[in-house]
Write a protein that holds these residues in place. Structure first.
Motif, short mmCIF file in Angstrom:
data_model
loop_
_atom_site.label_atom_id
_atom_site.label_comp_id
_atom_site.label_asym_id
_atom_site.label_seq_id
_atom_site.Cartn_x
_atom_site.Cartn_y
_atom_site.Cartn_z
N ASP A 157 0.95 -1.13 -0.11
CA ASP A 157 -0.02 -0.03 -0.05
C ASP A 157 0.73 1.27 -0.09
OD1 ASP A 157 0.68 0.63 2.91
OD2 ASP A 157 -0.41 -1.37 3.31
N ALA A 158 0.29 2.37 -0.17
CA ALA A 158 1.14 3.69 -0.19
C ALA A 158 1.87 3.82 1.10
CB ALA A 158 0.30 4.97 -0.33
N ASP A 159 1.65 3.38 2.21
CA ASP A 159 2.86 3.55 3.38
C ASP A 159 3.66 2.70 3.50
OD1 ASP A 159 0.84 5.10 4.63
OD2 ASP A 159 0.01 3.66 6.20
N ARG A 160 3.62 1.45 2.87
CA ARG A 160 4.67 0.55 2.51
C ARG A 160 5.79 0.38 3.87
NH1 ARG A 160 5.22 3.89 -2.12
NH2 ARG A 160 7.31 4.78 -1.20
N GLU A 161 4.91 0.03 5.12
CA GLU A 161 5.60 -0.25 6.21
C GLU A 161 6.20 -1.55 6.34
OE1 GLU A 161 3.37 2.38 9.69
OE2 GLU A 161 1.81 1.06 8.43
N LEU A 162 7.27 -1.70 7.20
CA LEU A 162 7.52 -3.19 7.58
C LEU A 162 8.29 -2.73 8.96
CD1 LEU A 162 10.77 -4.60 5.91
CD2 LEU A 162 10.51 -2.14 6.17
N VAL A 163 8.24 -3.89 9.79
CA VAL A 163 9.09 -3.96 11.21
C VAL A 163 10.16 -5.03 11.06
CG1 VAL A 163 8.93 -4.19 13.55
CG2 VAL A 163 6.95 -3.17 12.21
N VAL A 164 11.24 -4.83 11.61
CA VAL A 164 12.31 -5.88 11.66
C VAL A 164 12.68 -6.04 12.99
CG1 VAL A 164 14.50 -6.84 10.92
CG2 VAL A 164 13.01 -5.49 9.46
N VAL A 165 12.60 -6.95 13.58
CA VAL A 165 13.14 -7.28 15.06
C VAL A 165 14.46 -8.33 14.93
CG1 VAL A 165 12.47 -8.03 17.43
CG2 VAL A 165 10.76 -7.31 15.70
N ASP A 166 15.47 -7.36 15.83
CA ASP A 166 16.68 -8.02 15.85
C ASP A 166 17.03 -8.33 17.19
OD1 ASP A 166 19.49 -8.96 15.67
OD2 ASP A 166 19.90 -7.67 14.57
N ARG A 167 16.68 -9.54 18.04
CA ARG A 167 16.68 -9.80 19.39
C ARG A 167 18.25 -10.07 19.68
NH1 ARG A 167 11.71 -10.12 21.07
NH2 ARG A 167 10.33 -10.67 19.53
N THR A 168 19.10 -10.35 18.77
CA THR A 168 20.52 -10.60 19.14
C THR A 168 20.97 -9.03 19.40
OG1 THR A 168 21.11 -10.26 16.63
CG2 THR A 168 20.91 -12.40 17.79
N ALA A 169 20.68 -7.92 18.61
CA ALA A 169 20.94 -6.48 18.98
C ALA A 169 20.05 -5.94 19.93
CB ALA A 169 20.94 -5.87 17.58
N ASN A 170 19.22 -6.63 20.40
CA ASN A 170 18.06 -5.99 21.33
C ASN A 170 17.67 -4.76 20.74
OD1 ASN A 170 17.92 -7.41 23.75
ND2 ASN A 170 19.90 -6.86 24.28
N ALA A 171 17.16 -4.62 19.27
CA ALA A 171 16.77 -3.47 18.61
C ALA A 171 15.62 -3.75 17.46
CB ALA A 171 18.07 -2.75 17.90
N VAL A 172 14.72 -2.85 17.44
CA VAL A 172 13.55 -2.95 16.27
C VAL A 172 13.79 -1.81 15.55
CG1 VAL A 172 11.11 -3.01 16.33
CG2 VAL A 172 12.08 -4.10 18.47
N LEU A 173 13.69 -2.05 14.31
CA LEU A 173 13.43 -1.06 13.12
C LEU A 173 12.27 -1.15 12.75
CD1 LEU A 173 15.07 0.61 10.94
CD2 LEU A 173 15.33 -1.37 9.58
N TRP A 174 11.69 0.26 12.22
CA TRP A 174 10.22 0.39 11.54
C TRP A 174 10.58 1.31 10.64
CZ3 TRP A 174 8.18 5.42 10.80
CH2 TRP A 174 6.88 5.48 10.22
N LEU A 175 10.11 1.06 9.11
CA LEU A 175 10.36 1.79 7.79
C LEU A 175 8.98 2.09 7.33
CD1 LEU A 175 13.27 -0.36 6.29
CD2 LEU A 175 13.38 1.99 7.72
#
Length: 371
Positions: A157-175
């Motif tokens: 869709d036009a938002d084109r969202e995704l989330v990536v969870v990297d538990r080894t780095a204790n971090a979450v990315l949202w685009l």
């Protein structure tokens, strides 16, 4: 709000939906910052549109903070005080919504849900670049690095969202408005947030403004006006396996105000009456016993933890779910009896508003660089 236009994806089939779009069109859609606004739905951008995110001061909230402060996102809010204007605010939401209940977005198509991906130490780091305005919450370099799995794709869709969870780095990315290398030659996006799982996931602005009240670990958190990407949508496993959603949700309403309250640190600059960051919850008096089991899990979370007003929908009141179609998962929400209308038995009149800003260590930061 949702915006119309072309979105990015792989040229192969995703969950049975084939995206046979020419690469030139994909390139144009991935790098163009402007989509015409139309239709209904949640989250047009980090600001629901290509307008800049605004950061206005709000009055200092009254009353003591919640006992578990500052872990706002993962503690129950059923006992927090009700806002004196709760009934008035809920009437405003109900009257502007084209549905009289909360719609579940992304249950049965590759559109509007939130695809989630897991990265690990073996995942190759990728550089995400903002190719042109808007560049919501990107640093001055207009790039961020994060491990993104090779098969990750944004919502169609036009938002084109995704989330990536990297538990080894204790971090979450949202685009937001993300475009994968298959279409754009590299990972690109027009909005980003990153959150440390080792923190309480409150935006870094609070740690900068109130260093004695908020953990230093929060300095790693930034983006999307204060919403952690982890809570963008309802995860399938939470409902199917865990049968529990132990955190605050994010909800979109038809029109948000040009203001914000804790835990948010920015807003879309809209002209509505409900500030972003407002926490709404299902009244404790509502009996959930008649709901099917999966729908009851979602309703229980709304009753116990509530949902933060986080976007302008332009139409219904919406919760996003994990987009299993884009992920090419074998699971389907329909297998749990969940569809867009699974909460239709619960009218918006069964919701109430928590005292605005409750639990904040002080006034909402008026201005705070996030990049």
């Amino acid at each position: 709000m949702r915006t119309s236009g072309v979105w990015c994806t792989s040229k192969r089939a995703l969950g049975g939906v084939t995206a046979a779009v020419a690469l030139a069109v994909l390139l144009s859609s991935c790098t163009s910052p402007a989509d015409s606004t139309a239709g209904q739905g949640s989250s047009g951008g980090p600001g629901g549109s290509s307008r800049p995110t605004t950061t206005r001061s709000s009055p200092r909230p009254t009353g003591p903070p919640t006992a578990s402060y500052p872990d706002f996102w993962r503690v129950p809010h059923a006992g927090d005080p009700t806002d004196p204007r709760s009934a008035e605010m809920m009437r405003a939401i109900e009257h502007s919504s084209d549905q009289r209940y909360v719609l579940l977005s992304g249950t049965d198509s590759p559109r509007w849900g939130a695809p989630y991906y897991e990265a690990d130490a073996a995942t190759t780091p990728a550089t995400v670049t903002c190719m042109g305005s808007p560049c919501f919450d990107f640093p001055e370099s207009r790039t961020v690095q994060f491990r993104i799995p090779a098969g990750a794709r944004p919502s169609l869709d036009a938002d084109r969202e995704l989330v990536v969870v990297d538990r080894t780095a204790n971090a979450v990315l949202w685009l937001w408005r993300a475009c994968p290398p298959e279409a754009c030659g590299r990972w690109t996006a027009h909005g980003v947030s990153m959150t440390s799982l080792a923190s309480d996931e409150i935006d870094r602005c609070w740690a900068q403004r109130y260093p004695n009240a908020v953990p230093d670990a929060n300095l790693a958190n930034f983006g999307h006006r204060g919403l952690p990407g982890l809570y963008l949508g309802i995860r399938y496993q939470e409902v199917a396996a865990d049968q529990s959603i132990p955190h605050v949700l994010k909800i979109a309403i038809p029109d948000t105000a040009s203001s914000h309250v804790y835990p948010y640190v920015g807003d879309e600059g809209r002209g509505g009456s409900i500030p972003e960051g407002t926490l709404i919850r299902l009244k404790s008096s509502v009996d959930l016993g008649a709901l099917p089991p999966a729908a009851r899990v979602i309703a229980q979370a709304l009753q116990t933890y509530g949902a933060v007003v986080g976007d302008t929908s332009g139409g219904p009141v919406e919760l996003k779910v994990e987009n299993l179609f884009v992920e090419q998962s074998q699971d389907r929400w329909a297998n749990l009896g969940i569809n867009a209308n699974s909460l239709s038995r619960i009218p918006l009149t069964d919701f109430e508003v928590v005292k605005q800003g409750y639990g904040s260590p002080g006034p909402v930061p008026a201005s705070c660089p996030n990049g």
